[in-house]
Write an enzyme that holds these catalytic residues in place. Structure first.
Site, PDB file in Angstrom:
ATOM      1  N   ASN A  92       1.157  61.760  14.557  1.00 36.86           N
ATOM      2  CA  ASN A  92      -0.239  61.354  14.389  1.00 36.86           C
ATOM      3  C   ASN A  92      -0.830  60.722  15.649  1.00 36.86           C
ATOM      4  O   ASN A  92      -2.044  60.754  15.853  1.00 36.86           O
ATOM      5  CB  ASN A  92      -0.310  60.373  13.213  1.00 36.86           C
ATOM      6  CG  ASN A  92      -1.623  59.606  13.163  1.00 36.86           C
ATOM      7  OD1 ASN A  92      -2.652  60.162  12.773  1.00 36.86           O
ATOM      8  ND2 ASN A  92      -1.609  58.343  13.585  1.00 36.86           N
ATOM      9  N   SER A 144      -7.409  68.382  14.502  1.00 39.77           N
ATOM     10  CA  SER A 144      -8.781  67.890  14.318  1.00 39.77           C
ATOM     11  C   SER A 144      -9.714  69.050  14.034  1.00 39.77           C
ATOM     12  O   SER A 144      -9.515  70.168  14.542  1.00 39.77           O
ATOM     13  CB  SER A 144      -9.275  67.179  15.586  1.00 39.77           C
ATOM     14  OG  SER A 144     -10.654  66.893  15.470  1.00 39.77           O
ATOM     15  N   TYR A 158     -10.606  67.395  24.610  1.00 38.75           N
ATOM     16  CA  TYR A 158      -9.887  66.845  23.439  1.00 38.75           C
ATOM     17  C   TYR A 158      -9.785  67.926  22.354  1.00 38.75           C
ATOM     18  O   TYR A 158      -8.718  68.157  21.770  1.00 38.75           O
ATOM     19  CB  TYR A 158     -10.639  65.618  22.913  1.00 38.75           C
ATOM     20  CG  TYR A 158     -10.230  65.156  21.531  1.00 38.75           C
ATOM     21  CD1 TYR A 158      -9.067  64.422  21.332  1.00 38.75           C
ATOM     22  CD2 TYR A 158     -11.022  65.451  20.411  1.00 38.75           C
ATOM     23  CE1 TYR A 158      -8.695  63.996  20.066  1.00 38.75           C
ATOM     24  CE2 TYR A 158     -10.673  65.024  19.150  1.00 38.75           C
ATOM     25  CZ  TYR A 158      -9.497  64.300  18.979  1.00 38.75           C
ATOM     26  OH  TYR A 158      -9.132  63.874  17.725  1.00 38.75           O
ATOM     27  N   ALA A 159     -10.908  68.618  22.100  1.00 38.94           N
ATOM     28  CA  ALA A 159     -10.920  69.682  21.083  1.00 38.94           C
ATOM     29  C   ALA A 159      -9.926  70.775  21.448  1.00 38.94           C
ATOM     30  O   ALA A 159      -9.194  71.286  20.579  1.00 38.94           O
ATOM     31  CB  ALA A 159     -12.328  70.262  20.962  1.00 38.94           C
ATOM     32  N   LYS A 162      -6.476  69.658  20.654  1.00 39.28           N
ATOM     33  CA  LYS A 162      -6.187  69.702  19.216  1.00 39.28           C
ATOM     34  C   LYS A 162      -5.984  71.145  18.745  1.00 39.28           C
ATOM     35  O   LYS A 162      -5.153  71.405  17.865  1.00 39.28           O
ATOM     36  CB  LYS A 162      -7.311  69.012  18.430  1.00 39.28           C
ATOM     37  CG  LYS A 162      -7.308  67.486  18.581  1.00 39.28           C
ATOM     38  CD  LYS A 162      -5.994  66.866  18.133  1.00 39.28           C
ATOM     39  CE  LYS A 162      -6.054  65.353  18.010  1.00 39.28           C
ATOM     40  NZ  LYS A 162      -4.741  64.753  17.681  1.00 39.28           N
ATOM     41  N   ILE A 191     -13.597  60.848  10.382  1.00 42.45           N
ATOM     42  CA  ILE A 191     -12.931  59.814   9.595  1.00 42.45           C
ATOM     43  C   ILE A 191     -13.304  58.460  10.188  1.00 42.45           C
ATOM     44  O   ILE A 191     -13.223  58.264  11.413  1.00 42.45           O
ATOM     45  CB  ILE A 191     -11.389  60.011   9.644  1.00 42.45           C
ATOM     46  CG1 ILE A 191     -10.999  61.461   9.287  1.00 42.45           C
ATOM     47  CG2 ILE A 191     -10.697  59.006   8.724  1.00 42.45           C
ATOM     48  CD1 ILE A 191     -11.452  61.962   7.935  1.00 42.45           C
TER      49      ILE A 191
END
Ligand SMILES: NC(=O)c1ccc[n+]([C@@H]2O[C@H](COP(=O)([O-])OP(=O)(O)OC[C@H]3O[C@@H](n4cnc5c(N)ncnc54)[C@H](OP(=O)(O)O)[C@@H]3O)[C@@H](O)[C@H]2O)c1
Length: 254
Positions: A92, A144, A158-159, A162, A191
């Site tokens: 995680n 994500s 970042y995307a 993921k 979230i």
């Protein structure tokens, strides 16, 4: 919620000093699992999670920078020493390191985004594998929704990292399936954790909630419940190489 088969399982949740990882650690403890609570920089967060874990079950506190091979080796060795083995690995730990456009992004930032989100899960998995083979355990990687749609402003790399986690999950599921190890991805939407306290304005969060069919953003517990489902052999014993999207309908794929 009781997944009987999670009782006495030895579970390591990386990044459980905060947010989704902390919620998952406490839910695992509620099922009677032994939980390894891991932190990087937020020691008091890790201590707080462990105190919650100990209300229900037992566990231990571990520190490591998941980008560093030597620290990950020590983390897994310390967990196995404390728990006597490893049944479930929750990869995680991860984060967006900052909103930076690709055009302006220094190479070091790109590399760090992949180290934080992809290399971290790769290292933990590779080091944990001998123990997971012994226990015929399972892995849940945390991806994500950004990995599906390319991310919002300044989060494109970042995307991309993921998305690599999503694909790495499939590769791991193929490679480890014959050893009896299941591997799946948890894919959260927006979230409400420290992550978005840092990186999103209240206005943006409200706008996303409005666009979400279920009319709200997610909680860490929403995601943690999905992680438990994927970890339970009773619930998900024939599911591997898949992803579970917990996003209130924000992003749906046929
Ligand atoms: N919140 C969302 O909307 C959302 C959406 C999709 C995916 N996710 C993913 O869900 C996961 C958990 O995020 P969260 O929302 O719960 O955020 P969070 O509350 O900020 O928690 C992030 C956790 O990752 C740990 N971490 C970060 N960099 C690390 C490193 N180099 N080595 C070891 N640990 C590191 C942090 O440790 P310390 O604090 O101890 O340093 C913390 O425990 C992340 O992988 C994130 O990318 C979140």
């Amino acid at each position: 919620m009781i997944y009987e088969d999670l009782k006495d399982k030895r579970v390591l949740v990386t990044g459980s000093s905060s947010g989704i990882g902390a919620a998952a650690a406490v839910l695992f403890a509620g099922q009677g699992a032994f939980v390894g609570v891991h932190y990087f920089q937020t020691k008091d967060g890790g201590e707080k999670t462990l105190a919650e874990v100990k209300k229900y079950s037992d566990g231990c506190l571990l520190q490591a920078d998941m980008r560093d091979e030597g620290q990950v080796e020590r983390l897994i060795a310390d967990f196995v020493k404390a728990a006597g083995g490893l049944d479930i690995l929750i990869n995680n730990a991860g984060t967006l390191l900052g909103r930076v456009d690709i055009e302006a992004m220094p190479t070091e930032h790109f590399e760090d985004e992949f180290a934080t989100n992809v290399k971290s899960a790769f290292l933990a998995t590779r080091v944990a594998l001998p123990y997971l083979k012994q226990s015929k355990g399972c892995i849940v990687n945390v991806g994500s929704v950004a990995g599906h749609h390319g991310g919002g402003s300044g989060s494109g790399i970042y995307a991309s990292a993921k998305a690599a986690v999503h694909t790495m999950t499939i590769a791991m599921a193929k490679e480890f399936g014959p050893a009896g190890i299941r591997v799946n991805t948890m894919v959260p939407g927006l979230i409400e954790t420290r992550f978005h306290e840092k990186f999103s304005t209240p206005q943006r969060k409200a706008a996303v909630a409005k666009d979400t069919p279920l009319g709200r953003n997610g909680t860490a517990e929403d995601v943690a419940k999905g992680i438990l489902f994927l970890s339970s052999n009773d619930a998900a014993g024939f599911i591997t190489g898949e992803y579970l999207a917990v996003n209130g309908g924000l992003y749906m794929r046929a």
